[in-house]
Scaffold this motif. Structure first.
Motif, PDB file in Angstrom:
ATOM      1  N   ALA A 278       0.831  -1.207   0.000  1.00 31.69           N
ATOM      2  CA  ALA A 278       0.000   0.000   0.000  1.00 31.69           C
ATOM      3  C   ALA A 278       0.866   1.258   0.000  1.00 31.69           C
ATOM      4  CB  ALA A 278      -0.931  -0.002   1.220  1.00 31.69           C
ATOM      5  N   ALA A 279       1.951   1.249   0.774  1.00 30.56           N
ATOM      6  CA  ALA A 279       2.858   2.398   0.784  1.00 30.56           C
ATOM      7  C   ALA A 279       3.498   2.595  -0.591  1.00 30.56           C
ATOM      8  CB  ALA A 279       3.930   2.220   1.854  1.00 30.56           C
ATOM      9  N   PHE A 280       3.925   1.504  -1.210  1.00 27.43           N
ATOM     10  CA  PHE A 280       4.480   1.601  -2.565  1.00 27.43           C
ATOM     11  C   PHE A 280       3.421   2.059  -3.565  1.00 27.43           C
ATOM     12  CE2 PHE A 280       8.013  -1.279  -1.205  1.00 27.43           C
ATOM     13  CZ  PHE A 280       9.054  -0.435  -1.554  1.00 27.43           C
TER      14      PHE A 280
ATOM     15  N   PHE B 245       3.212   5.725  -3.398  1.00 28.66           N
ATOM     16  CA  PHE B 245       4.346   6.306  -4.117  1.00 28.66           C
ATOM     17  C   PHE B 245       4.117   6.256  -5.626  1.00 28.66           C
ATOM     18  CE2 PHE B 245       8.172   5.318  -6.552  1.00 28.66           C
ATOM     19  CZ  PHE B 245       8.846   6.521  -6.428  1.00 28.66           C
ATOM     20  N   ARG B 246       3.654   5.106  -6.127  1.00 27.24           N
ATOM     21  CA  ARG B 246       3.429   4.989  -7.574  1.00 27.24           C
ATOM     22  C   ARG B 246       2.342   5.939  -8.050  1.00 27.24           C
ATOM     23  NH1 ARG B 246       3.965  -0.397  -6.411  1.00 27.24           N
ATOM     24  NH2 ARG B 246       1.715  -0.682  -6.506  1.00 27.24           N
ATOM     25  N   ALA B 247       1.345   6.196  -7.223  1.00 23.83           N
ATOM     26  CA  ALA B 247       0.285   7.131  -7.605  1.00 23.83           C
ATOM     27  C   ALA B 247       0.832   8.543  -7.760  1.00 23.83           C
ATOM     28  CB  ALA B 247      -0.837   7.115  -6.561  1.00 23.83           C
ATOM     29  N   TYR B 248       1.864   8.871  -7.015  1.00 23.28           N
ATOM     30  CA  TYR B 248       2.462  10.203  -7.048  1.00 23.28           C
ATOM     31  C   TYR B 248       3.582  10.308  -8.085  1.00 23.28           C
ATOM     32  CZ  TYR B 248       5.684  13.881  -5.640  1.00 23.28           C
ATOM     33  OH  TYR B 248       6.543  14.945  -5.638  1.00 23.28           O
ATOM     34  N   ALA B 249       4.270   9.225  -8.357  1.00 23.55           N
ATOM     35  CA  ALA B 249       5.487   9.246  -9.177  1.00 23.55           C
ATOM     36  C   ALA B 249       5.250   9.918 -10.522  1.00 23.55           C
ATOM     37  CB  ALA B 249       5.994   7.824  -9.392  1.00 23.55           C
ATOM     38  N   GLY B 250       6.175  10.780 -10.891  1.00 21.00           N
ATOM     39  CA  GLY B 250       6.118  11.466 -12.174  1.00 21.00           C
ATOM     40  C   GLY B 250       5.253  12.707 -12.181  1.00 21.00           C
TER      41      GLY B 250
ATOM     42  N   ARG C 179      -0.024   8.339   2.485  1.00 18.85           N
ATOM     43  CA  ARG C 179      -1.404   8.307   1.986  1.00 18.85           C
ATOM     44  C   ARG C 179      -1.766   6.903   1.520  1.00 18.85           C
ATOM     45  NH1 ARG C 179      -1.350  14.076  -1.317  1.00 18.85           N
ATOM     46  NH2 ARG C 179      -1.857  15.346   0.513  1.00 18.85           N
ATOM     47  N   GLY C 180      -0.865   6.275   0.786  1.00 21.18           N
ATOM     48  CA  GLY C 180      -1.104   4.897   0.354  1.00 21.18           C
ATOM     49  C   GLY C 180      -1.237   3.957   1.537  1.00 21.18           C
ATOM     50  N   LEU C 181      -0.387   4.151   2.539  1.00 23.28           N
ATOM     51  CA  LEU C 181      -0.449   3.320   3.738  1.00 23.28           C
ATOM     52  C   LEU C 181      -1.773   3.504   4.466  1.00 23.28           C
ATOM     53  CD1 LEU C 181       1.111   1.369   5.571  1.00 23.28           C
ATOM     54  CD2 LEU C 181       2.050   3.363   6.731  1.00 23.28           C
TER      55      LEU C 181
ATOM     56  N   CYS D 143      -6.770  -1.839  -5.332  1.00 27.85           N
ATOM     57  CA  CYS D 143      -7.547  -0.594  -5.372  1.00 27.85           C
ATOM     58  C   CYS D 143      -6.837   0.588  -4.709  1.00 27.85           C
ATOM     59  CB  CYS D 143      -8.903  -0.806  -4.697  1.00 27.85           C
ATOM     60  SG  CYS D 143     -10.038  -1.773  -5.693  1.00 27.85           S
ATOM     61  N   VAL D 144      -5.759   0.347  -3.985  1.00 25.05           N
ATOM     62  CA  VAL D 144      -5.088   1.434  -3.271  1.00 25.05           C
ATOM     63  C   VAL D 144      -4.549   2.482  -4.237  1.00 25.05           C
ATOM     64  CG1 VAL D 144      -3.145   2.030  -1.761  1.00 25.05           C
ATOM     65  CG2 VAL D 144      -4.525   0.001  -1.281  1.00 25.05           C
ATOM     66  N   GLU D 145      -3.764   2.058  -5.206  1.00 23.23           N
ATOM     67  CA  GLU D 145      -3.131   3.017  -6.116  1.00 23.23           C
ATOM     68  C   GLU D 145      -4.139   3.838  -6.907  1.00 23.23           C
ATOM     69  OE1 GLU D 145       0.178   3.097  -9.702  1.00 23.23           O
ATOM     70  OE2 GLU D 145      -0.092   1.281  -8.521  1.00 23.23           O
ATOM     71  N   PRO D 146      -5.165   3.229  -7.524  1.00 25.00           N
ATOM     72  CA  PRO D 146      -6.137   4.069  -8.235  1.00 25.00           C
ATOM     73  C   PRO D 146      -6.866   5.052  -7.323  1.00 25.00           C
ATOM     74  CG  PRO D 146      -6.442   1.766  -8.823  1.00 25.00           C
ATOM     75  CD  PRO D 146      -5.427   1.813  -7.728  1.00 25.00           C
ATOM     76  N   TYR D 147      -7.189   4.625  -6.110  1.00 29.09           N
ATOM     77  CA  TYR D 147      -7.885   5.529  -5.202  1.00 29.09           C
ATOM     78  C   TYR D 147      -7.000   6.715  -4.812  1.00 29.09           C
ATOM     79  CZ  TYR D 147     -10.407   7.541  -1.375  1.00 29.09           C
ATOM     80  OH  TYR D 147     -11.056   8.439  -0.565  1.00 29.09           O
ATOM     81  N   VAL D 148      -5.755   6.427  -4.442  1.00 29.17           N
ATOM     82  CA  VAL D 148      -4.838   7.507  -4.054  1.00 29.17           C
ATOM     83  C   VAL D 148      -4.621   8.448  -5.237  1.00 29.17           C
ATOM     84  CG1 VAL D 148      -2.457   8.028  -3.346  1.00 29.17           C
ATOM     85  CG2 VAL D 148      -3.713   6.187  -2.236  1.00 29.17           C
ATOM     86  N   HIS D 149      -4.470   7.898  -6.422  1.00 26.04           N
ATOM     87  CA  HIS D 149      -4.281   8.741  -7.602  1.00 26.04           C
ATOM     88  C   HIS D 149      -5.486   9.651  -7.819  1.00 26.04           C
ATOM     89  CE1 HIS D 149      -3.264  10.047 -11.618  1.00 26.04           C
ATOM     90  NE2 HIS D 149      -4.469   9.654 -12.002  1.00 26.04           N
ATOM     91  N   ARG D 150      -6.676   9.084  -7.798  1.00 29.50           N
ATOM     92  CA  ARG D 150      -7.881   9.898  -8.051  1.00 29.50           C
ATOM     93  C   ARG D 150      -8.136  10.896  -6.938  1.00 29.50           C
ATOM     94  NH1 ARG D 150     -10.319   4.823 -10.161  1.00 29.50           N
ATOM     95  NH2 ARG D 150     -10.168   5.037 -12.404  1.00 29.50           N
ATOM     96  N   ARG D 151      -7.840  10.521  -5.705  1.00 34.10           N
ATOM     97  CA  ARG D 151      -8.135  11.390  -4.566  1.00 34.10           C
ATOM     98  C   ARG D 151      -7.177  12.570  -4.477  1.00 34.10           C
ATOM     99  NH1 ARG D 151      -8.814  14.633  -1.246  1.00 34.10           N
ATOM    100  NH2 ARG D 151      -9.433  14.405   0.911  1.00 34.10           N
ATOM    101  N   TRP D 152      -5.862  12.334  -4.721  1.00 35.67           N
ATOM    102  CA  TRP D 152      -4.890  13.381  -4.485  1.00 35.67           C
ATOM    103  C   TRP D 152      -4.093  13.835  -5.711  1.00 35.67           C
ATOM    104  CZ3 TRP D 152      -5.273   9.643  -0.444  1.00 35.67           C
ATOM    105  CH2 TRP D 152      -5.764  10.162   0.756  1.00 35.67           C
ATOM    106  N   TYR D 153      -3.990  13.001  -6.737  1.00 37.16           N
ATOM    107  CA  TYR D 153      -3.043  13.308  -7.804  1.00 37.16           C
ATOM    108  C   TYR D 153      -3.652  13.340  -9.196  1.00 37.16           C
ATOM    109  CZ  TYR D 153       0.040  12.296  -3.952  1.00 37.16           C
ATOM    110  OH  TYR D 153       0.637  12.300  -2.727  1.00 37.16           O
TER     111      TYR D 153
END
Length: 170
Positions: A15-17, A20-25, A42-44, A156-166
């Protein structure tokens, strides 16, 4: 062996990674340690909440079981079967990360391209393999259900973090 703790640790690290992947780039700054840490936290946080779903599914299986000891044994066997592919995957990711941090620049770039890139793309297949491992290891359909809920939660962690914050540039 009770696989709950290793599975929880793997799920939270993943989840932590994922954060990070949701934010990367998304950020061109040179020094972005705080932003990377914030994204990982946030991922965690999201992963911690989503990983309650398989815990509730397993608890429901145990509450509804006629023979609790047998159901617990089946869930433990399924959890071990779920852990084996994920453990092998985590070892491969760990070796790729170690190569990335330990090798000189060109070799570490190669480790990133050859190791971490394809491994990231293979995550859903590894999760599907883990679900199959839960079924094959003797966990039965209840372990497959709990494994599928856990797999959906971590994916579902990465897509949610991406949509919510990035999703939109700052």
């Amino acid at each position: 062996m009770n696989p709950v703790l290793p599975l929880a640790v793997l799920g939270l690290v993943d989840a932590a990674f994922s954060g990070f992947r949701a934010y990367a780039g998304r950020d061109a700054r040179i020094r972005k340690h705080r932003a990377v840490l914030r994204a990982s936290l946030r991922g965690l946080a999201v992963g911690s909440v989503l990983l309650l779903a398989p815990a509730l599914a397993a608890g429901s299986v145990l509450l509804l079981a006629e023979d609790t000891d047998r159901a617990y044994g089946a869930l433990a066997d399924g959890g071990t079967g779920f852990l084996v592919p994920l453990g092998a995957y985590a070892l491969a990711v760990g070796l790729s990360l170690a190569a990335y941090f330990a090798l000189p620049y060109r070799a570490s770039t190669l480790a990133m391209v050859v190791g971490l890139g394809p491994l990231t793309l293979a995550r859903p297949l590894v999760v599907a393999g883990a679900c199959a491992g839960a079924l094959v290891a003797g966990g039965g359909w209840t372990s497959l259900l709990v494994g599928a809920v856990a797999g959906a939660a971590v994916l579902c962690v990465e897509p949610y973090v991406h949509r919510r914050w990035y999703a939109f540039p700052a």
